[in-house]
Design a protein around this motif. Structure first.
Motif, mmCIF file in Angstrom:
data_model
loop_
_atom_site.group_PDB
_atom_site.id
_atom_site.type_symbol
_atom_site.label_atom_id
_atom_site.label_comp_id
_atom_site.label_asym_id
_atom_site.label_seq_id
_atom_site.Cartn_x
_atom_site.Cartn_y
_atom_site.Cartn_z
ATOM 1 N N THR A 143 3.493 -1.143 -1.551
ATOM 2 C CA THR A 143 4.406 -1.866 -2.437
ATOM 3 C C THR A 143 5.794 -1.902 -1.813
ATOM 4 O O THR A 143 6.339 -0.871 -1.432
ATOM 5 N N TYR A 144 6.345 -3.111 -1.722
ATOM 6 C CA TYR A 144 7.689 -3.330 -1.184
ATOM 7 C C TYR A 144 8.561 -3.898 -2.291
ATOM 8 O O TYR A 144 8.209 -4.894 -2.929
ATOM 9 N N ASP A 145 9.697 -3.250 -2.542
ATOM 10 C CA ASP A 145 10.678 -3.735 -3.502
ATOM 11 C C ASP A 145 11.875 -4.216 -2.688
ATOM 12 O O ASP A 145 12.552 -3.418 -2.050
ATOM 13 N N ARG A 146 12.104 -5.516 -2.684
ATOM 14 C CA ARG A 146 13.154 -6.088 -1.826
ATOM 15 C C ARG A 146 14.559 -5.746 -2.291
ATOM 16 O O ARG A 146 15.523 -5.979 -1.573
ATOM 17 N N GLY A 147 14.699 -5.205 -3.494
ATOM 18 C CA GLY A 147 16.008 -4.740 -3.948
ATOM 19 C C GLY A 147 16.831 -5.767 -4.689
ATOM 20 O O GLY A 147 17.877 -5.447 -5.223
ATOM 21 N N ASN A 148 16.391 -7.016 -4.739
ATOM 22 C CA ASN A 148 17.120 -8.030 -5.495
ATOM 23 C C ASN A 148 16.124 -9.021 -6.071
ATOM 24 O O ASN A 148 14.966 -9.061 -5.690
ATOM 25 N N ASN A 149 16.586 -9.806 -6.993
ATOM 26 C CA ASN A 149 15.711 -10.757 -7.661
ATOM 27 C C ASN A 149 15.811 -12.162 -7.087
ATOM 28 O O ASN A 149 15.526 -13.137 -7.771
ATOM 29 N N ALA A 150 16.217 -12.299 -5.844
ATOM 30 C CA ALA A 150 16.319 -13.622 -5.233
ATOM 31 C C ALA A 150 14.977 -14.334 -5.383
ATOM 32 O O ALA A 150 13.934 -13.790 -5.046
ATOM 33 N N ASN A 151 15.020 -15.526 -5.909
ATOM 34 C CA ASN A 151 13.797 -16.279 -6.189
ATOM 35 C C ASN A 151 13.389 -17.104 -4.966
ATOM 36 O O ASN A 151 13.301 -18.321 -5.031
ATOM 37 N N VAL A 152 13.158 -16.443 -3.854
ATOM 38 C CA VAL A 152 12.802 -17.095 -2.600
ATOM 39 C C VAL A 152 11.531 -16.457 -2.062
ATOM 40 O O VAL A 152 11.433 -15.230 -1.993
ATOM 41 N N ALA A 153 10.557 -17.270 -1.698
ATOM 42 C CA ALA A 153 9.321 -16.735 -1.116
ATOM 43 C C ALA A 153 9.640 -16.065 0.217
ATOM 44 O O ALA A 153 10.534 -16.500 0.947
ATOM 45 N N TYR A 154 8.934 -15.002 0.528
ATOM 46 C CA TYR A 154 9.159 -14.302 1.784
ATOM 47 C C TYR A 154 7.862 -13.690 2.295
ATOM 48 O O TYR A 154 6.883 -13.595 1.569
ATOM 49 N N SER A 155 7.886 -13.291 3.546
ATOM 50 C CA SER A 155 6.778 -12.586 4.177
ATOM 51 C C SER A 155 7.315 -11.269 4.715
ATOM 52 O O SER A 155 8.521 -11.108 4.891
ATOM 53 N N LEU A 156 6.418 -10.340 4.987
ATOM 54 C CA LEU A 156 6.808 -9.043 5.529
ATOM 55 C C LEU A 156 6.072 -8.783 6.832
ATOM 56 O O LEU A 156 4.861 -8.981 6.911
ATOM 57 N N LEU A 157 6.806 -8.352 7.833
ATOM 58 C CA LEU A 157 6.201 -7.887 9.070
ATOM 59 C C LEU A 157 6.140 -6.371 8.961
ATOM 60 O O LEU A 157 7.174 -5.710 8.826
ATOM 61 N N ILE A 158 4.915 -5.821 8.949
ATOM 62 C CA ILE A 158 4.750 -4.373 8.820
ATOM 63 C C ILE A 158 3.925 -3.835 9.985
ATOM 64 O O ILE A 158 3.220 -4.587 10.665
ATOM 65 N N SER A 159 4.044 -2.546 10.200
ATOM 66 C CA SER A 159 3.176 -1.875 11.169
ATOM 67 C C SER A 159 2.421 -0.778 10.441
ATOM 68 O O SER A 159 2.922 -0.171 9.494
ATOM 69 N N VAL A 160 1.191 -0.558 10.878
ATOM 70 C CA VAL A 160 0.335 0.480 10.315
ATOM 71 C C VAL A 160 -0.109 1.370 11.466
ATOM 72 O O VAL A 160 -0.500 0.873 12.525
ATOM 73 N N LEU A 161 -0.044 2.672 11.257
ATOM 74 C CA LEU A 161 -0.378 3.621 12.314
ATOM 75 C C LEU A 161 -1.188 4.777 11.749
ATOM 76 O O LEU A 161 -0.831 5.352 10.724
ATOM 77 N N VAL A 162 -2.289 5.094 12.410
ATOM 78 C CA VAL A 162 -3.001 6.352 12.205
ATOM 79 C C VAL A 162 -2.583 7.197 13.404
ATOM 80 O O VAL A 162 -2.957 6.878 14.532
ATOM 81 N N PRO A 163 -1.754 8.238 13.200
ATOM 82 C CA PRO A 163 -1.143 8.951 14.324
ATOM 83 C C PRO A 163 -2.114 9.553 15.340
ATOM 84 O O PRO A 163 -1.797 9.629 16.508
ATOM 85 N N GLY A 164 -3.277 9.973 14.937
ATOM 86 C CA GLY A 164 -4.214 10.581 15.876
ATOM 87 C C GLY A 164 -5.554 10.803 15.228
ATOM 88 O O GLY A 164 -5.782 10.400 14.089
ATOM 89 N N THR A 165 -6.443 11.435 15.961
ATOM 90 C CA THR A 165 -7.750 11.736 15.401
ATOM 91 C C THR A 165 -7.585 12.778 14.297
ATOM 92 O O THR A 165 -6.657 13.573 14.301
ATOM 93 N N ALA A 166 -8.475 12.741 13.352
ATOM 94 C CA ALA A 166 -8.455 13.695 12.248
ATOM 95 C C ALA A 166 -9.688 14.577 12.392
ATOM 96 O O ALA A 166 -10.797 14.061 12.571
ATOM 97 N N SER A 167 -9.507 15.900 12.324
ATOM 98 C CA SER A 167 -10.666 16.775 12.485
ATOM 99 C C SER A 167 -10.514 18.050 11.677
ATOM 100 O O SER A 167 -9.416 18.404 11.240
#
Length: 189
Positions: free
Chosen positions: A89-113
């Protein structure tokens, strides 16, 4: 011989946010009632591999779509396998009524064991249902553009699956392996 029982895979979630505020970059003061942009990631469901038995070693894959397969294992009744589910969930912080997109990165830091008794479990291969990304490689960042954000708050649910490799020398175990996920907002477009 005791079965190997995977009840749940606990999640550890970290998040960071880098917000781009066009008004501040242009030298104008931000609106008086605008809040700082924020990001939250909630863990809605744990990655579960279910209950199964293996003599010495084997693997079980639970895909992001929920498909289950295994190698050198015998499925047993008990906890049902299922992918992990997260809500970004991203809260842009204002109510500007303008469509937008988000560039995000996702990372799994390493193997899980985890090692418990005579059983070692390792998850080193992950997949997701995020658009445009099928595989999450531990230690490598995957970038995604989320489109269709229309309001102040933009939210997306996504699933993560994985392949659990089991090595067993004796006994059985109940494993709960943390799955760290790092989500970073790179830009609001």
């Amino acid at each position: 011989m005791q079965p190997i029982r995977i009840v749940s895979l606990n999640r550890v979630i970290r998040w960071t946010a880098a917000a781009v505020l066009g008004a501040c970059l242009a030298g104008a003061a931000p609106p008086a009632l605008a809040a700082a942009p924020s990001v939250t990631v909630s863990a809605d469901q744990a990655l579960r591999f279910g209950t199964f038995f293996t003599d010495t070693s084997g693997s079980r894959t639970v895909s992001a779509t929920g498909a289950v397969s295994g190698s050198a294992i015998v499925p047993l009744t008990g906890t049902a396998p299922a992918p992990a589910q997260f809500t970004f969930t991203y809260d842009r912080g204002n109510n500007a009524n303008v469509a937008y997109s988000l560039l995000i990165s996702v990372l799994v830091p390493g193997t899980a064991s985890q090692v418990s008794g005579g059983v070692t479990g390792t998850i080193a291969r992950f997949d997701t249902d995020l658009p445009g990304i099928s595989t999450l490689i531990p230690g490598q960042t995957a970038q995604i553009t989320l489109t269709g954000c229309q309001r102040r708050i933009c939210s997306r649910t996504f699933r993560v699956g994985g392949t659990l490799q089991i090595a067993r020398t004796s006994g059985g175990a109940q494993l709960a392996i943390p799955l760290p996920i790092v989500v970073t907002v790179l830009a609001e477009l």
